[in-house]
Design a protein around this motif. Structure first.
Motif, mmCIF file in Angstrom:
data_model
loop_
_atom_site.group_PDB
_atom_site.id
_atom_site.type_symbol
_atom_site.label_atom_id
_atom_site.label_comp_id
_atom_site.label_asym_id
_atom_site.label_seq_id
_atom_site.Cartn_x
_atom_site.Cartn_y
_atom_site.Cartn_z
ATOM 1 N N VAL A 31 -33.140 34.828 22.377
ATOM 2 C CA VAL A 31 -34.564 34.632 22.128
ATOM 3 C C VAL A 31 -35.284 35.966 22.287
ATOM 4 C CG1 VAL A 31 -36.654 33.443 22.887
ATOM 5 C CG2 VAL A 31 -34.470 32.257 22.971
ATOM 6 N N LEU A 32 -36.112 36.304 21.311
ATOM 7 C CA LEU A 32 -36.977 37.477 21.382
ATOM 8 C C LEU A 32 -38.402 36.984 21.576
ATOM 9 C CD1 LEU A 32 -37.677 40.482 21.113
ATOM 10 C CD2 LEU A 32 -37.683 40.163 18.618
ATOM 11 N N LEU A 33 -39.005 37.348 22.701
ATOM 12 C CA LEU A 33 -40.388 36.984 23.000
ATOM 13 C C LEU A 33 -41.255 38.216 22.790
ATOM 14 C CD1 LEU A 33 -39.746 35.065 26.311
ATOM 15 C CD2 LEU A 33 -40.193 34.062 24.081
ATOM 16 N N ARG A 34 -42.356 38.041 22.038
ATOM 17 C CA ARG A 34 -43.302 39.132 21.797
ATOM 18 C C ARG A 34 -44.671 38.671 22.270
ATOM 19 N NH1 ARG A 34 -41.631 41.099 15.750
ATOM 20 N NH2 ARG A 34 -39.668 39.978 15.748
ATOM 21 N N GLU A 35 -45.159 39.292 23.314
ATOM 22 C CA GLU A 35 -46.484 38.970 23.825
ATOM 23 C C GLU A 35 -47.398 40.144 23.520
ATOM 24 O OE1 GLU A 35 -48.744 37.541 27.892
ATOM 25 O OE2 GLU A 35 -46.685 38.251 28.015
ATOM 26 N N THR A 36 -48.556 39.863 22.909
ATOM 27 C CA THR A 36 -49.507 40.906 22.550
ATOM 28 C C THR A 36 -50.901 40.488 22.989
ATOM 29 O OG1 THR A 36 -49.905 39.960 20.363
ATOM 30 C CG2 THR A 36 -48.173 41.606 20.522
ATOM 31 N N GLY A 37 -51.737 41.470 23.282
ATOM 32 C CA GLY A 37 -53.110 41.175 23.670
ATOM 33 C C GLY A 37 -53.770 42.371 24.309
ATOM 34 N N GLN A 38 -54.893 42.100 24.976
ATOM 35 C CA GLN A 38 -55.611 43.124 25.715
ATOM 36 C C GLN A 38 -55.393 42.888 27.200
ATOM 37 O OE1 GLN A 38 -59.659 42.925 24.083
ATOM 38 N NE2 GLN A 38 -59.402 45.096 23.648
ATOM 39 N N VAL A 39 -55.253 43.964 27.956
ATOM 40 C CA VAL A 39 -55.073 43.855 29.394
ATOM 41 C C VAL A 39 -56.298 43.152 29.981
ATOM 42 C CG1 VAL A 39 -54.843 45.147 31.541
ATOM 43 C CG2 VAL A 39 -53.604 45.891 29.502
ATOM 44 N N SER A 43 -53.830 36.600 25.411
ATOM 45 C CA SER A 43 -52.659 37.166 24.745
ATOM 46 C C SER A 43 -52.038 36.110 23.846
ATOM 47 C CB SER A 43 -51.638 37.660 25.768
ATOM 48 O OG SER A 43 -51.139 36.591 26.527
ATOM 49 N N THR A 44 -51.190 36.577 22.943
ATOM 50 C CA THR A 44 -50.478 35.712 22.015
ATOM 51 C C THR A 44 -48.988 35.877 22.264
ATOM 52 O OG1 THR A 44 -52.215 36.034 20.369
ATOM 53 C CG2 THR A 44 -50.098 35.210 19.572
ATOM 54 N N LEU A 45 -48.267 34.765 22.282
ATOM 55 C CA LEU A 45 -46.825 34.793 22.503
ATOM 56 C C LEU A 45 -46.124 34.266 21.260
ATOM 57 C CD1 LEU A 45 -44.508 35.291 24.516
ATOM 58 C CD2 LEU A 45 -44.752 32.914 25.213
ATOM 59 N N ARG A 46 -45.197 35.058 20.756
ATOM 60 C CA ARG A 46 -44.397 34.670 19.589
ATOM 61 C C ARG A 46 -42.937 34.617 20.011
ATOM 62 N NH1 ARG A 46 -43.823 38.276 14.130
ATOM 63 N NH2 ARG A 46 -41.984 37.215 13.380
ATOM 64 N N ARG A 47 -42.232 33.601 19.562
ATOM 65 C CA ARG A 47 -40.840 33.398 19.955
ATOM 66 C C ARG A 47 -39.966 33.324 18.711
ATOM 67 N NH1 ARG A 47 -38.418 29.128 24.086
ATOM 68 N NH2 ARG A 47 -36.376 28.941 23.153
ATOM 69 N N ASP A 48 -38.933 34.177 18.658
ATOM 70 C CA ASP A 48 -37.977 34.167 17.559
ATOM 71 C C ASP A 48 -36.591 33.909 18.137
ATOM 72 O OD1 ASP A 48 -39.861 34.927 15.527
ATOM 73 O OD2 ASP A 48 -39.787 36.958 16.335
#
Length: 84
Positions: A31-39, A43-48
């Motif tokens: 599983v690759l988790l990508r979390e993006t956002g501002q400190v 945030s947004t979490l995407r799971r592949d």
């Protein structure tokens, strides 16, 4: 494996971040988790999901390289195989 990348803010905004995590799942895949956002903000979490480690690692490295090209800087790396 885990990488934390951060981009310096423009003006008075909080810095943006990307966190990439690569981990095995319970069924033998990856599983690759990508979390993006501002400190300090949302945030947004995407799971592949991937069937094998080589394809997951290739996606992990591609995501890392894309963020580095966008101006993010590597702040933290964890994992024995963590590409830095």
């Amino acid at each position: 494996m885990r990488l934390f990348l951060q981009q310096h803010p423009d003006g008075h905004e909080s810095p943006r971040f990307v966190q990439l995590t690569l981990q095995p799942d319970l069924l033998g895949g990856w599983v690759l988790l990508r979390e993006t956002g501002q400190v300090g903000g949302r945030s947004t979490l995407r799971r592949d999901q991937f069937l094998d480690q080589p394809s997951a690692l290739k996606a992990f490295e591609a995501a890392r390289d894309a963020q580095l090209k966008r101006g993010f800087q590597l702040m933290f790396a964890r994992g024995s195989d963590a590409p830095a």
